[in-house]
Scaffold this motif. Structure first.
Motif, PDB file in Angstrom:
ATOM      1  N   THR A  47      87.297  22.337 -43.592  1.00  0.00           N
ATOM      2  CA  THR A  47      86.895  21.802 -42.299  1.00  0.00           C
ATOM      3  C   THR A  47      85.277  21.387 -42.646  1.00  0.00           C
ATOM      4  N   ASN A  48      84.711  20.245 -42.052  1.00  0.00           N
ATOM      5  CA  ASN A  48      83.508  19.848 -42.303  1.00  0.00           C
ATOM      6  C   ASN A  48      82.937  19.305 -41.174  1.00  0.00           C
ATOM      7  N   PHE A  49      81.810  19.817 -40.910  1.00  0.00           N
ATOM      8  CA  PHE A  49      81.132  19.669 -39.623  1.00  0.00           C
ATOM      9  C   PHE A  49      80.115  18.404 -39.913  1.00  0.00           C
ATOM     10  N   VAL A  50      80.287  17.439 -38.995  1.00  0.00           N
ATOM     11  CA  VAL A  50      79.773  16.031 -39.430  1.00  0.00           C
ATOM     12  C   VAL A  50      78.844  15.780 -38.282  1.00  0.00           C
ATOM     13  N   ARG A  51      77.413  15.531 -38.726  1.00  0.00           N
ATOM     14  CA  ARG A  51      76.389  15.126 -38.033  1.00  0.00           C
ATOM     15  C   ARG A  51      76.185  13.418 -37.911  1.00  0.00           C
ATOM     16  N   PHE A  52      76.228  12.604 -37.087  1.00  0.00           N
ATOM     17  CA  PHE A  52      75.732  11.370 -37.100  1.00  0.00           C
ATOM     18  C   PHE A  52      74.678  11.175 -36.155  1.00  0.00           C
ATOM     19  N   GLU A  53      73.565  10.747 -36.874  1.00  0.00           N
ATOM     20  CA  GLU A  53      72.491  10.321 -36.203  1.00  0.00           C
ATOM     21  C   GLU A  53      72.776   9.056 -35.106  1.00  0.00           C
ATOM     22  N   PRO A  54      71.851   8.847 -34.062  1.00  0.00           N
ATOM     23  CA  PRO A  54      72.131   7.556 -33.284  1.00  0.00           C
ATOM     24  C   PRO A  54      72.475   6.354 -34.134  1.00  0.00           C
ATOM     25  N   ASP A  55      73.685   5.631 -33.804  1.00  0.00           N
ATOM     26  CA  ASP A  55      74.000   4.353 -34.461  1.00  0.00           C
ATOM     27  C   ASP A  55      74.358   4.558 -36.196  1.00  0.00           C
ATOM     28  N   ALA A  56      74.591   5.454 -36.763  1.00  0.00           N
ATOM     29  CA  ALA A  56      74.682   5.890 -38.025  1.00  0.00           C
ATOM     30  C   ALA A  56      76.276   5.224 -38.440  1.00  0.00           C
ATOM     31  N   VAL A  57      76.300   4.710 -39.616  1.00  0.00           N
ATOM     32  CA  VAL A  57      77.427   4.357 -39.937  1.00  0.00           C
ATOM     33  C   VAL A  57      78.140   5.069 -40.946  1.00  0.00           C
ATOM     34  N   ALA A  58      79.303   5.352 -40.940  1.00  0.00           N
ATOM     35  CA  ALA A  58      80.171   5.913 -41.979  1.00  0.00           C
ATOM     36  C   ALA A  58      81.057   4.794 -42.480  1.00  0.00           C
TER      37      ALA A  58
END
Length: 129
Positions: A47-58
């Motif tokens: 399991t991987n808890f992922v946090r994206f900052e505003p407008d971040a791109v994966a």
């Protein structure tokens, strides 16, 4: 009492110890600017808890592992193969092995939980660094 398959007693009981984890106490892995991973893994699943900052791109990518992505909060515009959808809390997507996918967080960012089987090799390598 009616049979309850989920609560069966199959196999021998084990006394192996559990491992309890507080996600906010895990050191984040910074994959690209604006994207943090906090993985928890075993030999067979991650399991991987992922946090994206505003407008971040994966960035678009693909890998050998099967993935289920579950949006916990915020918004993620996510593309899998040729299909793009805007995902919100409670939405999930099943990503087959080797299918290209990537996304962009909304203006308030996004938190997601990714589940991989087997464990995502690229993340395992990052954890070893």
């Amino acid at each position: 009492m009616a049979e309850q398959p989920y609560f069966d007693q199959s196999g021998e009981a084990s006394d192996a110890p559990a491992r309890f984890v507080r996600v906010d106490e895990l050191d984040p892995l910074i994959v690209v600017p604006g994207l943090e991973f906090r993985p928890v893994t075993t030999d067979t699943v991650m399991t991987n808890f992922v946090r994206f900052e505003p407008d971040a791109v994966a960035p678009a990518h693909h890998h050998d592992e099967q993935q289920i992505a579950i949006i916990l909060s915020g918004e993620l515009t996510f593309t899998v193969g040729a299909e793009t959808r805007v995902l919100h809390a409670g939405d999930c997507v099943v990503i087959p092995p080797r299918v290209e996918h990537g996304g962009v967080a909304g203006p308030d960012g996004c938190e997601a939980l990714d589940v991989f089987t087997p464990p995502r090799a690229g993340i395992v390598r990052l954890m070893a660094d």
